[in-house]
Scaffold this motif. Structure first.
Motif, PDB file in Angstrom:
ATOM      1  N   ALA A 159       5.719   5.205   4.637  1.00 10.50           N
ATOM      2  CA  ALA A 159       6.095   5.196   6.055  1.00 10.50           C
ATOM      3  C   ALA A 159       7.298   4.288   6.298  1.00 10.50           C
ATOM      4  O   ALA A 159       8.224   4.652   7.030  1.00 10.50           O
ATOM      5  CB  ALA A 159       4.916   4.754   6.910  1.00 10.50           C
ATOM      6  N   ALA A 160       7.300   3.110   5.679  1.00  8.36           N
ATOM      7  CA  ALA A 160       8.417   2.177   5.852  1.00  8.36           C
ATOM      8  C   ALA A 160       9.704   2.756   5.265  1.00  8.36           C
ATOM      9  O   ALA A 160      10.774   2.667   5.880  1.00  8.36           O
ATOM     10  CB  ALA A 160       8.082   0.838   5.203  1.00  8.36           C
ATOM     11  N   LEU A 161       9.620   3.375   4.088  1.00  6.57           N
ATOM     12  CA  LEU A 161      10.812   3.980   3.482  1.00  6.57           C
ATOM     13  C   LEU A 161      11.318   5.163   4.297  1.00  6.57           C
ATOM     14  O   LEU A 161      12.532   5.375   4.410  1.00  6.57           O
ATOM     15  CB  LEU A 161      10.534   4.382   2.035  1.00  6.57           C
ATOM     16  N   ALA A 162      10.407   5.926   4.880  1.00  6.63           N
ATOM     17  CA  ALA A 162      10.829   7.026   5.757  1.00  6.63           C
ATOM     18  C   ALA A 162      11.594   6.460   6.956  1.00  6.63           C
ATOM     19  O   ALA A 162      12.608   7.039   7.377  1.00  6.63           O
ATOM     20  CB  ALA A 162       9.619   7.833   6.220  1.00  6.63           C
ATOM     21  N   ARG A 163      11.146   5.336   7.477  1.00  5.07           N
ATOM     22  CA  ARG A 163      11.848   4.703   8.605  1.00  5.07           C
ATOM     23  C   ARG A 163      13.215   4.193   8.168  1.00  5.07           C
ATOM     24  O   ARG A 163      14.192   4.349   8.897  1.00  5.07           O
ATOM     25  CB  ARG A 163      10.980   3.566   9.170  1.00  5.07           C
ATOM     26  N   VAL A 164      13.294   3.592   6.978  1.00  5.62           N
ATOM     27  CA  VAL A 164      14.587   3.125   6.444  1.00  5.62           C
ATOM     28  C   VAL A 164      15.558   4.301   6.371  1.00  5.62           C
ATOM     29  O   VAL A 164      16.705   4.202   6.821  1.00  5.62           O
ATOM     30  CB  VAL A 164      14.413   2.463   5.057  1.00  5.62           C
ATOM     31  N   ASP A 204       0.858  -1.165   0.000  1.00  5.33           N
ATOM     32  CA  ASP A 204       0.000   0.000   0.000  1.00  5.33           C
ATOM     33  C   ASP A 204       0.906   1.229   0.000  1.00  5.33           C
ATOM     34  O   ASP A 204       1.917   1.258   0.715  1.00  5.33           O
ATOM     35  CB  ASP A 204      -0.875  -0.052   1.261  1.00  5.33           C
ATOM     36  N   GLU A 205       0.590   2.232  -0.800  1.00  2.00           N
ATOM     37  CA  GLU A 205       1.470   3.395  -0.952  1.00  2.00           C
ATOM     38  C   GLU A 205       1.752   4.117   0.363  1.00  2.00           C
ATOM     39  O   GLU A 205       2.873   4.553   0.612  1.00  2.00           O
ATOM     40  CB  GLU A 205       0.922   4.369  -1.998  1.00  2.00           C
ATOM     41  N   ALA A 206       0.751   4.253   1.232  1.00  2.00           N
ATOM     42  CA  ALA A 206       0.965   4.933   2.517  1.00  2.00           C
ATOM     43  C   ALA A 206       1.907   4.112   3.407  1.00  2.00           C
ATOM     44  O   ALA A 206       2.816   4.664   4.038  1.00  2.00           O
ATOM     45  CB  ALA A 206      -0.359   5.189   3.219  1.00  2.00           C
TER      46      ALA A 206
END
Length: 174
Positions: free
Chosen positions: A153-158, A147-149
């Motif tokens: 969020a996961a990429l921001a955490r990475v 899901d894009e959201a």
């Protein structure tokens, strides 16, 4: 070909430190034992020589005991429908890590590499896995497309964990 895959993976792992370097972030949450069962799709990763030209990568864990599991990693050469490369190995959860650290054996047990699950979704639909030295990271998901959201969020955490340079392998159409 299988030998070249194993050798390229071993070469990339040989350059990866097994002990954590200063500044490496430890796992932030415990992981359920179910993490080590089922298929994970690779959404993003830091570039590494062991996965050069690897598209549609997946990792499938099969529990053997409460602490051990079999691992089957699959890549497709150059495209999501390219020729399949498969690598089979075994792994073990690191004792006392709340299931958030594990090691895998390579080259018939001659080489071991530890991995950390740095973060994950509460429902374990995605996870961030890395080598403890901070050299390599993978964003994995239970489905080939996130899901894009959730992906944002996961990429921001990475990126918050300090990983800026990422590649996004192709996955087959969902």
């Amino acid at each position: 070909m299988r030998v070249s895959l194993i050798l390229s993976l071993a070469a990339s792992l040989a350059a990866t430190p097994v002990l954590a370097l200063a500044g490496a972030q430890p796992p932030s949450k415990p992981v359920a034992a179910a993490f080590y069962s089922g298929k994970w799709y690779e959404i993003a990763r830091t570039p590494n020589s062991g996965q050069r030209n690897c598209e549609a990568p997946t990792t499938e864990f099969t529990a053997k005991t409460a602490e051990t599991f079999a691992v089957r990693q699959v890549c497709r050469r150059d495209t999501a429908t390219g020729k399949t490369k498969t690598f089979n190995t075994s792994g073990r959860i690191v004792a006392g890590s709340e299931n958030a650290k594990f090691s895998m054996n390579f080259l018939g047990g001659l080489k071991k590499q530890e991995y950390w699950v740095l973060d994950r979704a509460e429902d374990e639909s995605w996870a961030i896995m890395a080598t403890p030295g901070g050299n390599f990271v993978w964003l994995l998901a239970r489905k080939p497309a996130m899901d894009e959201a959730a992906k944002a969020a996961a990429l921001a955490r990475v990126k918050a964990l300090g990983y800026e340079k990422l590649v996004f392998p192709q996955q087959p159409e969902a």
